[in-house]
Design a protein around this motif. Structure first.
Motif, PDB file in Angstrom:
ATOM      1  N   ASN A   3      43.606  74.764  52.164  1.00  0.00           N
ATOM      2  CA  ASN A   3      42.976  73.299  52.499  1.00  0.00           C
ATOM      3  C   ASN A   3      42.777  72.638  51.277  1.00  0.00           C
ATOM      4  N   ASP A   4      42.630  71.407  51.345  1.00  0.00           N
ATOM      5  CA  ASP A   4      42.594  70.556  50.252  1.00  0.00           C
ATOM      6  C   ASP A   4      41.403  70.967  49.207  1.00  0.00           C
ATOM      7  N   GLN A   5      40.401  71.233  49.815  1.00  0.00           N
ATOM      8  CA  GLN A   5      39.143  71.780  49.150  1.00  0.00           C
ATOM      9  C   GLN A   5      39.421  72.930  48.158  1.00  0.00           C
ATOM     10  N   MET A   6      40.143  73.738  48.674  1.00  0.00           N
ATOM     11  CA  MET A   6      40.483  75.084  47.854  1.00  0.00           C
ATOM     12  C   MET A   6      41.678  74.323  46.760  1.00  0.00           C
ATOM     13  N   ALA A   7      42.316  73.471  46.986  1.00  0.00           N
ATOM     14  CA  ALA A   7      43.279  72.950  46.114  1.00  0.00           C
ATOM     15  C   ALA A   7      42.580  72.167  44.830  1.00  0.00           C
ATOM     16  N   LEU A   8      41.480  71.607  45.187  1.00  0.00           N
ATOM     17  CA  LEU A   8      40.694  70.544  44.284  1.00  0.00           C
ATOM     18  C   LEU A   8      40.043  71.648  43.287  1.00  0.00           C
ATOM     19  N   GLY A   9      39.636  72.794  43.707  1.00  0.00           N
ATOM     20  CA  GLY A   9      38.938  73.906  43.024  1.00  0.00           C
ATOM     21  C   GLY A   9      40.011  74.408  42.114  1.00  0.00           C
ATOM     22  N   ALA A  10      41.353  74.697  42.628  1.00  0.00           N
ATOM     23  CA  ALA A  10      42.264  75.279  41.929  1.00  0.00           C
ATOM     24  C   ALA A  10      42.724  74.281  40.566  1.00  0.00           C
ATOM     25  N   MET A  11      42.645  73.023  40.915  1.00  0.00           N
ATOM     26  CA  MET A  11      43.107  71.743  40.066  1.00  0.00           C
ATOM     27  C   MET A  11      42.308  71.965  38.972  1.00  0.00           C
ATOM     28  N   LEU A  12      40.850  72.174  39.190  1.00  0.00           N
ATOM     29  CA  LEU A  12      39.833  72.091  38.271  1.00  0.00           C
ATOM     30  C   LEU A  12      40.067  73.133  37.116  1.00  0.00           C
ATOM     31  N   ALA A  13      40.411  74.433  37.840  1.00  0.00           N
ATOM     32  CA  ALA A  13      40.725  75.830  37.035  1.00  0.00           C
ATOM     33  C   ALA A  13      41.815  75.606  36.319  1.00  0.00           C
ATOM     34  N   LEU A  14      42.835  75.074  36.681  1.00  0.00           N
ATOM     35  CA  LEU A  14      44.293  74.726  36.091  1.00  0.00           C
ATOM     36  C   LEU A  14      43.935  74.053  34.934  1.00  0.00           C
ATOM     37  N   THR A  15      43.154  72.972  35.028  1.00  0.00           N
ATOM     38  CA  THR A  15      43.104  72.026  34.095  1.00  0.00           C
ATOM     39  C   THR A  15      42.343  72.519  32.792  1.00  0.00           C
ATOM     40  N   GLU A  16      41.119  73.198  33.215  1.00  0.00           N
ATOM     41  CA  GLU A  16      40.537  74.078  32.259  1.00  0.00           C
ATOM     42  C   GLU A  16      41.300  74.973  31.367  1.00  0.00           C
ATOM     43  N   GLN A  17      42.185  75.472  32.160  1.00  0.00           N
ATOM     44  CA  GLN A  17      43.040  76.270  31.257  1.00  0.00           C
ATOM     45  C   GLN A  17      44.217  75.770  30.576  1.00  0.00           C
ATOM     46  N   GLY A  18      44.116  74.470  30.704  1.00  0.00           N
ATOM     47  CA  GLY A  18      45.098  73.688  29.820  1.00  0.00           C
ATOM     48  C   GLY A  18      46.446  73.374  30.439  1.00  0.00           C
ATOM     49  N   TYR A  19      46.614  73.748  31.734  1.00  0.00           N
ATOM     50  CA  TYR A  19      47.935  73.152  32.295  1.00  0.00           C
ATOM     51  C   TYR A  19      47.666  71.886  32.743  1.00  0.00           C
ATOM     52  N   ARG A  20      48.549  71.018  32.677  1.00  0.00           N
ATOM     53  CA  ARG A  20      48.684  69.706  33.066  1.00  0.00           C
ATOM     54  C   ARG A  20      49.359  69.817  34.498  1.00  0.00           C
ATOM     55  N   ILE A  21      48.450  68.849  35.282  1.00  0.00           N
ATOM     56  CA  ILE A  21      49.233  68.641  36.611  1.00  0.00           C
ATOM     57  C   ILE A  21      49.484  67.258  36.785  1.00  0.00           C
ATOM     58  N   PRO A  22      51.148  67.129  37.199  1.00  0.00           N
ATOM     59  CA  PRO A  22      51.895  68.048  37.782  1.00  0.00           C
ATOM     60  C   PRO A  22      52.897  68.589  36.518  1.00  0.00           C
ATOM     61  N   GLU A  23      52.680  68.102  35.435  1.00  0.00           N
ATOM     62  CA  GLU A  23      53.733  68.412  34.461  1.00  0.00           C
ATOM     63  C   GLU A  23      53.913  69.814  34.384  1.00  0.00           C
ATOM     64  N   ASP A  24      53.035  70.802  34.210  1.00  0.00           N
ATOM     65  CA  ASP A  24      53.125  72.216  34.085  1.00  0.00           C
ATOM     66  C   ASP A  24      52.981  72.977  35.211  1.00  0.00           C
ATOM     67  N   ILE A  25      52.259  72.421  36.102  1.00  0.00           N
ATOM     68  CA  ILE A  25      52.178  73.178  37.469  1.00  0.00           C
ATOM     69  C   ILE A  25      51.787  72.152  38.657  1.00  0.00           C
ATOM     70  N   SER A  26      52.402  72.500  39.837  1.00  0.00           N
ATOM     71  CA  SER A  26      52.200  71.658  40.887  1.00  0.00           C
ATOM     72  C   SER A  26      51.082  72.054  41.677  1.00  0.00           C
ATOM     73  N   VAL A  27      50.348  71.385  42.395  1.00  0.00           N
ATOM     74  CA  VAL A  27      49.335  71.915  43.308  1.00  0.00           C
ATOM     75  C   VAL A  27      49.487  71.190  44.805  1.00  0.00           C
ATOM     76  N   ALA A  28      49.362  71.764  45.722  1.00  0.00           N
ATOM     77  CA  ALA A  28      49.218  71.077  47.136  1.00  0.00           C
ATOM     78  C   ALA A  28      48.273  71.784  48.078  1.00  0.00           C
ATOM     79  N   GLY A  29      47.878  70.939  48.858  1.00  0.00           N
ATOM     80  CA  GLY A  29      46.710  71.289  49.815  1.00  0.00           C
ATOM     81  C   GLY A  29      47.315  71.420  51.032  1.00  0.00           C
ATOM     82  N   ILE A  30      46.479  71.144  52.230  1.00  0.00           N
ATOM     83  CA  ILE A  30      46.483  70.988  53.454  1.00  0.00           C
ATOM     84  C   ILE A  30      45.432  70.407  54.074  1.00  0.00           C
ATOM     85  N   ASP A  31      45.438  69.339  54.868  1.00  0.00           N
ATOM     86  CA  ASP A  31      44.383  68.734  55.708  1.00  0.00           C
ATOM     87  C   ASP A  31      44.570  67.281  55.512  1.00  0.00           C
TER      88      ASP A  31
END
Lengths: 360, 360
Positions: free
Chosen positions: A267-295
């Motif tokens: 779902n989108d909420q978990m995608a949001l949380g994932a994006m924050l964690a990824l960003t904090e780990q230095g990943y750029r979205i979407p350049e380094d990693i893509s994230v998608a949700g559902i809803d």
DNA sequence: GCATCTATTGTTTCCGGTAACATCCTGCCG
DNA sequence: CGGCAGGATGTTACCGGAAACAATAGATGC
């Protein structure tokens, strides 16, 4: 702010025979009948849409109804007919967009059919709470009972409960089979996976919802099937609980061992949380990693970056559930589900896989 | 998935006198009375908690109740007593966290008091929709009616409606006065403004919610009062409609003329939209500009960056509304509101004002 | 012109409770 | 030992509709 006593309407000298200081009790069909000079049964018949009433009589009764401002007493009606114009709906704590929109859609559909939807919110994973709610609900003789979210606990409680009325559990997809409806509701996820594959992603990660929810299992299976169909590779499935926090923890829980180049959250909420964690780990979205949700919750388009997701028509799910139940209640064949297809919404959270040609 | 017929429970050879192939109609107090060998009135009395029943008789009746699995028919009860154990709640489309949590809190509080909450969702700004819903609701003779969100249209509809039962509009703050309760609910906003002032911000911007909502007006007034109290400067107020989109547009609508160093949105969704717009315009949050919201929706802590906001206890608001209404219904003085204070949650979306000493 | 049919309307009963009133035992008192 | 106050139950009526059945009327048929 509050109106308590109906009060004496200014229109004095009314035509009422003797009701001067009456305590303004709501008029009944007997009152209407008296005013119209007919029997209460004639009034009752008119109200129920019986045709064989002389136009002249009909007019008189209608006038009387109008004059008295008659309103049927549904408790009395329900008492004699044994049926009530209300449907009980169990839904889990509606602090999330999906369930609340489902409830909303169901509520509207029920109202259009002349029913009132009694929404009972509860902790879907607490069997005791479910049983308490069922106990309460069964006293309020309802025409039917609906579960607007499908969890294992709910399913069990429903099977154990002794409703004497139709009951229906709205599941995003039937757990066991892949019938026609389920194909419709899951049509979107393959599209989402295909979208990622088209961007060059080969290894994916899925963050699933609570396992007790059939919707979570459904989405996970659809994810796995789509991954297999496209000959992609899945790093695995991490389980969350639908919340943004759990999405965040799903990523941090990997402890850096992230192989996938795209994350698909249930779902989108978990995608949001994932994006924050990824960003904090230095990943750029979407350049380094893509994230998608559902809803496609209303906020999804305003995340940073805006989230690619599958738009799910929750209102249609609620409407559909009500129609299924009404079909059982009133004994007609429910219309086939409509509007349940989900739709891919492409936004900036997904992009070409790293190392792919199109790395702009 | 669905249970329709109560079915023959395996426990055959039951002690039932003659009910062999009975269509399993729910037992009534008459059935219970017959089994217990007493009059139906004795059963009724017991059920209503009447004390003067001989212990021996009481036991017999209790056993019969148990054996038959008696459940009261609330429609019948409501018919005679004229009162029902249900409360109607009008709320606007519950696709947002605030309203749905209020509804949830109200639902739980109502259930604890033995009432069922009938939630009717509608477009709060559509007077026709409100009236239709009221018309529907008044047929289902309810013990009381609650409006869980206060808009001008709702207030008007309530004043025009001819409920014959208690009614209560739950407003975040009384529109006209600043009574004790209102002070409690708005206590948080001064704290938020003080937090920003403490970070060196001198010029603020407020993104307000829909003007027809009393909560929006309340928050705007509280914002302006706090700004004035702290001798700060407000660039002004931009009106949104609570949605993330409107928050986004509030910023883009400024066309770059942003003087404020901190934006206070009336809810978290608008803050989210504002953050995206600001980011797209090249502002860094919080280095260049701080953003704060109100509500503390579950996702707020996972925005990028996590949002500083005021945590509002929605469930308490719902509970409080129900208690106020129950006070009217049952004629007791409702307990004073509790748990309505909001709480400042500091996260990374607010930081020292640009040019301030603490620019780390 | 009378009997029959049927369209229309009225009467009675019932749904499952509650309320008001009636009745039947007790024990206790004079 | 009759009378009586109560306590404990039973009877009856009623809530506001709907269903089943009854009755009245005008229309029709022969």
């Amino acid at each position: 702010m509050v109106r308590e006593t109906p009060g004496e309407t200014a229109k004095a000298g009314s035509t009422d025979p003797a009701a001067e200081g009456a305590p303004a009790k709501p008029p009944t069909i007997y009152d209407v009948a008296r005013v119209a000079g007919v029997s209460h049964q004639t009034v009752s018949r008119l109200l129920r849409g019986y045709e064989g009433i002389r136009p002249q009589t009909k007019t008189r009764v209608m006038d009387a109804l109008q004059e008295l401002g008659y309103r049927p007493n549904l408790a009395a009606r329900s008492l004699t007919t044994g049926r009530s114009q209300r449907i009980g709906a169990l839904t889990h704590e509606i602090d999330q967009v999906g369930p609340s929109k489902i409830a909303q859609g169901a509520s509207v559909a029920a109202r259009q059919a002349g029913y009132l939807l009694d929404i009972v919110t509860l902790d879907m994973s607490n069997a005791d709470a479910i049983n308490d709610a069922l106990e309460l609900i069964m006293q309020h003789d309802l025409a039917g009972v609906l579960a607007l979210a499908s969890t294992d606990e709910m399913t069990q409680a429903f099977e154990a409960a002794d409703f004497r009325v139709p009951a229906y559990i709205a599941a995003e997809e039937d757990d066991a089979f892949s019938n026609r409806r389920s194909e419709l509701t899951s049509v979107g996820l393959p599209a989402l996976i295909a979208h990622l594959a088209g961007l060059g992603h080969r290894t994916l990660l899925h963050i699933a919802g609570s396992t007790t929810y059939s919707a979570a299992r459904n989405r996970r299976r659809a994810y796995e099937a789509a991954v297999a169909d496209l000959s992609l590779h899945s790093q695995g499935v991490v389980y969350g609980d639908w919340s943004a926090r759990s999405g965040y923890e799903a990523i941090t829980g990997l402890r850096g061992k992230l192989e996938a180049t795209a994350v698909v959250a249930a779902n989108d909420q978990m995608a949001l949380g994932a994006m924050l964690a990824l960003t904090e780990q230095g990943y750029r979205i979407p350049e380094d990693i893509s994230v998608a949700g559902i809803d496609d919750i209303p906020e999804a388009g305003y995340f940073s970056p805006p989230l690619t997701t599958l738009r799910v028509n929750f209102a249609a799910q609620g409407r559909n559930a009500v129609q299924q139940l009404l079909g059982q209640i009133e004994g007609f064949t429910p219309p086939s589900s409509t509007g349940l297809t989900s739709q891919l919404i492409t936004r900036r959270s997904t992009g070409p896989a790293p190392g792919t040609a199109g790395h702009k």
